[in-house]
Every structure is written in structure tokens, then in C-alpha cells.
Scaffold this active site. Structure first.
Site, PDB file in Angstrom:
ATOM      1  N   CYS A   3       7.052   2.858   5.143  1.00  0.00           N
ATOM      2  CA  CYS A   3       5.932   2.175   4.483  1.00  0.00           C
ATOM      3  C   CYS A   3       6.271   0.696   4.310  1.00  0.00           C
ATOM      4  O   CYS A   3       7.280   0.347   3.673  1.00  0.00           O
ATOM      5  CB  CYS A   3       5.650   2.820   3.121  1.00  0.00           C
ATOM      6  SG  CYS A   3       4.468   1.873   2.138  1.00  0.00           S
ATOM      7  N   ASP A  29      -0.360 -12.627   0.084  1.00  0.00           N
ATOM      8  CA  ASP A  29      -0.788 -12.012   1.332  1.00  0.00           C
ATOM      9  C   ASP A  29      -0.369 -12.905   2.503  1.00  0.00           C
ATOM     10  O   ASP A  29      -0.491 -14.127   2.444  1.00  0.00           O
ATOM     11  CB  ASP A  29      -2.312 -11.806   1.327  1.00  0.00           C
ATOM     12  CG  ASP A  29      -2.770 -10.844   2.405  1.00  0.00           C
ATOM     13  OD1 ASP A  29      -3.210  -9.727   2.056  1.00  0.00           O
ATOM     14  OD2 ASP A  29      -2.677 -11.195   3.605  1.00  0.00           O
ATOM     15  N   HIS A  45       5.292   4.767  -4.481  1.00  0.00           N
ATOM     16  CA  HIS A  45       4.388   4.905  -3.337  1.00  0.00           C
ATOM     17  C   HIS A  45       3.210   5.806  -3.698  1.00  0.00           C
ATOM     18  O   HIS A  45       3.374   6.999  -3.928  1.00  0.00           O
ATOM     19  CB  HIS A  45       5.113   5.475  -2.114  1.00  0.00           C
ATOM     20  CG  HIS A  45       4.195   5.584  -0.923  1.00  0.00           C
ATOM     21  ND1 HIS A  45       3.970   4.527  -0.070  1.00  0.00           N
ATOM     22  CD2 HIS A  45       3.396   6.586  -0.504  1.00  0.00           C
ATOM     23  CE1 HIS A  45       3.083   4.885   0.843  1.00  0.00           C
ATOM     24  NE2 HIS A  45       2.710   6.137   0.604  1.00  0.00           N
ATOM     25  N   ASN A  85      -9.285  -1.695  -0.850  1.00  0.00           N
ATOM     26  CA  ASN A  85      -9.811  -0.986   0.311  1.00  0.00           C
ATOM     27  C   ASN A  85      -9.178   0.396   0.348  1.00  0.00           C
ATOM     28  O   ASN A  85      -7.959   0.521   0.190  1.00  0.00           O
ATOM     29  CB  ASN A  85      -9.480  -1.755   1.593  1.00  0.00           C
ATOM     30  CG  ASN A  85     -10.148  -3.114   1.637  1.00  0.00           C
ATOM     31  OD1 ASN A  85     -11.280  -3.257   1.198  1.00  0.00           O
ATOM     32  ND2 ASN A  85      -9.438  -4.112   2.132  1.00  0.00           N
ATOM     33  N   HIS A  96      -0.396   1.964   1.322  1.00  0.00           N
ATOM     34  CA  HIS A  96       0.271   1.927   0.014  1.00  0.00           C
ATOM     35  C   HIS A  96      -0.719   1.209  -0.897  1.00  0.00           C
ATOM     36  O   HIS A  96      -1.093   0.055  -0.614  1.00  0.00           O
ATOM     37  CB  HIS A  96       1.606   1.178   0.133  1.00  0.00           C
ATOM     38  CG  HIS A  96       2.410   1.063  -1.137  1.00  0.00           C
ATOM     39  ND1 HIS A  96       3.730   1.478  -1.236  1.00  0.00           N
ATOM     40  CD2 HIS A  96       2.081   0.560  -2.357  1.00  0.00           C
ATOM     41  CE1 HIS A  96       4.174   1.238  -2.462  1.00  0.00           C
ATOM     42  NE2 HIS A  96       3.193   0.680  -3.165  1.00  0.00           N
ATOM     43  N   HIS A  98      -2.937  -0.939  -3.018  1.00  0.00           N
ATOM     44  CA  HIS A  98      -2.801  -2.360  -3.355  1.00  0.00           C
ATOM     45  C   HIS A  98      -4.143  -2.933  -3.758  1.00  0.00           C
ATOM     46  O   HIS A  98      -5.188  -2.516  -3.263  1.00  0.00           O
ATOM     47  CB  HIS A  98      -2.194  -3.162  -2.205  1.00  0.00           C
ATOM     48  CG  HIS A  98      -2.909  -3.016  -0.903  1.00  0.00           C
ATOM     49  ND1 HIS A  98      -2.726  -1.930  -0.071  1.00  0.00           N
ATOM     50  CD2 HIS A  98      -3.814  -3.807  -0.274  1.00  0.00           C
ATOM     51  CE1 HIS A  98      -3.481  -2.055   1.004  1.00  0.00           C
ATOM     52  NE2 HIS A  98      -4.165  -3.188   0.907  1.00  0.00           N
ATOM     53  N   HIS A 100      -6.131  -6.559  -3.969  1.00  0.00           N
ATOM     54  CA  HIS A 100      -6.152  -7.961  -3.571  1.00  0.00           C
ATOM     55  C   HIS A 100      -6.678  -8.778  -4.755  1.00  0.00           C
ATOM     56  O   HIS A 100      -7.712  -8.421  -5.337  1.00  0.00           O
ATOM     57  CB  HIS A 100      -7.112  -8.184  -2.412  1.00  0.00           C
ATOM     58  CG  HIS A 100      -6.788  -7.416  -1.157  1.00  0.00           C
ATOM     59  ND1 HIS A 100      -6.307  -8.032  -0.018  1.00  0.00           N
ATOM     60  CD2 HIS A 100      -6.899  -6.100  -0.850  1.00  0.00           C
ATOM     61  CE1 HIS A 100      -6.144  -7.120   0.932  1.00  0.00           C
ATOM     62  NE2 HIS A 100      -6.493  -5.935   0.457  1.00  0.00           N
TER      63      HIS A 100
HETATM   64  P1  5GP Z   1      -5.807  -3.833   3.465  1.00  0.00           P
HETATM   65  O1  5GP Z   1      -6.578  -4.197   4.701  1.00  0.00           O
HETATM   66  O2  5GP Z   1      -4.938  -2.610   3.703  1.00  0.00           O
HETATM   67  O3  5GP Z   1      -6.641  -3.738   2.236  1.00  0.00           O
HETATM   68  O4  5GP Z   1      -4.857  -5.056   3.181  1.00  0.00           O
HETATM   69  C1  5GP Z   1      -3.576  -5.180   3.699  1.00  0.00           C
HETATM   70  C2  5GP Z   1      -3.161  -6.601   3.506  1.00  0.00           C
HETATM   71  O5  5GP Z   1      -1.772  -6.702   3.726  1.00  0.00           O
HETATM   72  C3  5GP Z   1      -3.835  -7.584   4.489  1.00  0.00           C
HETATM   73  O6  5GP Z   1      -4.568  -8.560   3.753  1.00  0.00           O
HETATM   74  C4  5GP Z   1      -2.650  -8.197   5.245  1.00  0.00           C
HETATM   75  O7  5GP Z   1      -2.827  -9.561   5.521  1.00  0.00           O
HETATM   76  C5  5GP Z   1      -1.480  -7.929   4.326  1.00  0.00           C
HETATM   77  N1  5GP Z   1      -0.212  -7.769   5.012  1.00  0.00           N
HETATM   78  C6  5GP Z   1       0.027  -6.995   6.104  1.00  0.00           C
HETATM   79  N2  5GP Z   1       1.325  -7.085   6.440  1.00  0.00           N
HETATM   80  C7  5GP Z   1       1.910  -7.917   5.546  1.00  0.00           C
HETATM   81  C8  5GP Z   1       3.256  -8.385   5.381  1.00  0.00           C
HETATM   82  O8  5GP Z   1       4.181  -8.046   6.119  1.00  0.00           O
HETATM   83  N3  5GP Z   1       3.489  -9.230   4.338  1.00  0.00           N
HETATM   84  C9  5GP Z   1       2.490  -9.629   3.495  1.00  0.00           C
HETATM   85  N4  5GP Z   1       2.826 -10.468   2.520  1.00  0.00           N
HETATM   86  N5  5GP Z   1       1.218  -9.200   3.616  1.00  0.00           N
HETATM   87  C10 5GP Z   1       0.935  -8.355   4.629  1.00  0.00           C
HETATM   88 ZN    ZN Z   2       4.804   2.699   0.075  1.00  0.00          ZN
END
Ligand code: 5GP
Ligand code: ZN
Length: 112
Positions: A3, A29, A45, A85, A96, A98, A100
Site C-alpha cells: 500500500c 499531494d 490501513h 473518493n 487507503h 484519505h 483531500h
Molecule cells: P484519489 O484519486 O485516490 O482520491 O487520490 C489519490 C491522490 O494521491 C491523488 O491526488 C494523487 O495525486 C496522490 N498521490 C498518488 N501517489 C502519490 C505519492 O506517491 N505521493 C503523494 N504525495 N501523493 C500521491
Molecule cells: Zn495502507
């Protein structure tokens, strides 16, 4: 478990940390969608919002207790948006839980 965010929390993958406590980790991000774009994650997790239950909901409470502190630290004095999301239809790309935090400008009203 493979993860990405568990590895970031463990320090195995670098991140720009903005906040941490016993339950919560927050970092910038990598692909910001606003002048301020931070991800707030539980240190345990939890796959997604759909897997929150009475055993793990303390992590969600701790995240929402931390968010005002994080927002203050980030200078978001005029408001911000919190997004989660969930699953395929919600376009969750990292499995995992999260949240924003987006801000630093007037955000569009429409769903992105
Ligand atoms: P989701 O689309 O799952 O709601 O958001 C995942 C977020 O994780 C995205 O906004 C993406 O830019 C961010 N993200 C993906 N990989 C990494 C990473 O390795 N480091 C950081 N800091 N953010 C990441
Ligand atoms: Zn995780």
C-alpha cells in the site's frame, strides 16, 4: 501489504509531511489540484470510506479533529474543501482511506 500510503506513513517512501499525531498523517499531494492540496490519512490501513465501522471510526474522528488544525497551519482562513473518493465509481486511485483538503483560492462550485 503493498500500500503506497502505508509506505509513506512508515517513511519508506518520501513525502512532504504537514501534520502528524498518533492516529493521523497529512502530507502534500504530489499532483496538486489547487494552491493548497493536502491528503489526510489514518495511520491504520483502512481501504476506503465504505470500510469504516465501529472498530475503526476513531481514526475518522481523529482525522476530522485534526483538519481544523491542519487548515489553520496551512493558512486556510477563508475556507476549504474536503473530498473523499470511494471505490471504482468514486474514482479512488489509492486504496487507503484519505481525505483531500483543497484550498488557497475560491474553488469552482461544480464537481470535478
Ligand atoms: P484519489 O484519486 O485516490 O482520491 O487520490 C489519490 C491522490 O494521491 C491523488 O491526488 C494523487 O495525486 C496522490 N498521490 C498518488 N501517489 C502519490 C505519492 O506517491 N505521493 C503523494 N504525495 N501523493 C500521491
Ligand atoms: Zn495502507
Amino acid at each position: 501489504m503493498d500500500c503506497l500510503f502505508c509506505k509513506i506513513i512508515a517513511g519508506e517512501i518520501p513525502s512532504s509531511k504537514v501534520y502528524e499525531n498518533e492516529y493521523v498523517y497529512a502530507f502534500k499531494d504530489i499532483n496538486p489540484m489547487a494552491p493548497v492540496h493536502v491528503l489526510v490519512v489514518p495511520k491504520e490501513h483502512i481501504c476506503c470510506a465504505d470500510e469504516v465501522n465501529t472498530d475503526n471510526s476513531i481514526y475518522v474522528a481523529k482525522i476530522f479533529e485534526a483538519i481544523p488544525e491542519i487548515a489553520k497551519q496551512l493558512g486556510l482562513t477563508n475556507g476549504y474543501r474536503i473530498i473523499n473518493n470511494c471505490g471504482e465509481d468514486g474514482c479512488q486511485s489509492v486504496k487507503h482511506l484519505h481525505f483531500h483538503i483543497l484550498g488557497g483560492k475560491k474553488l469552482p462550485e461544480t464537481l470535478a
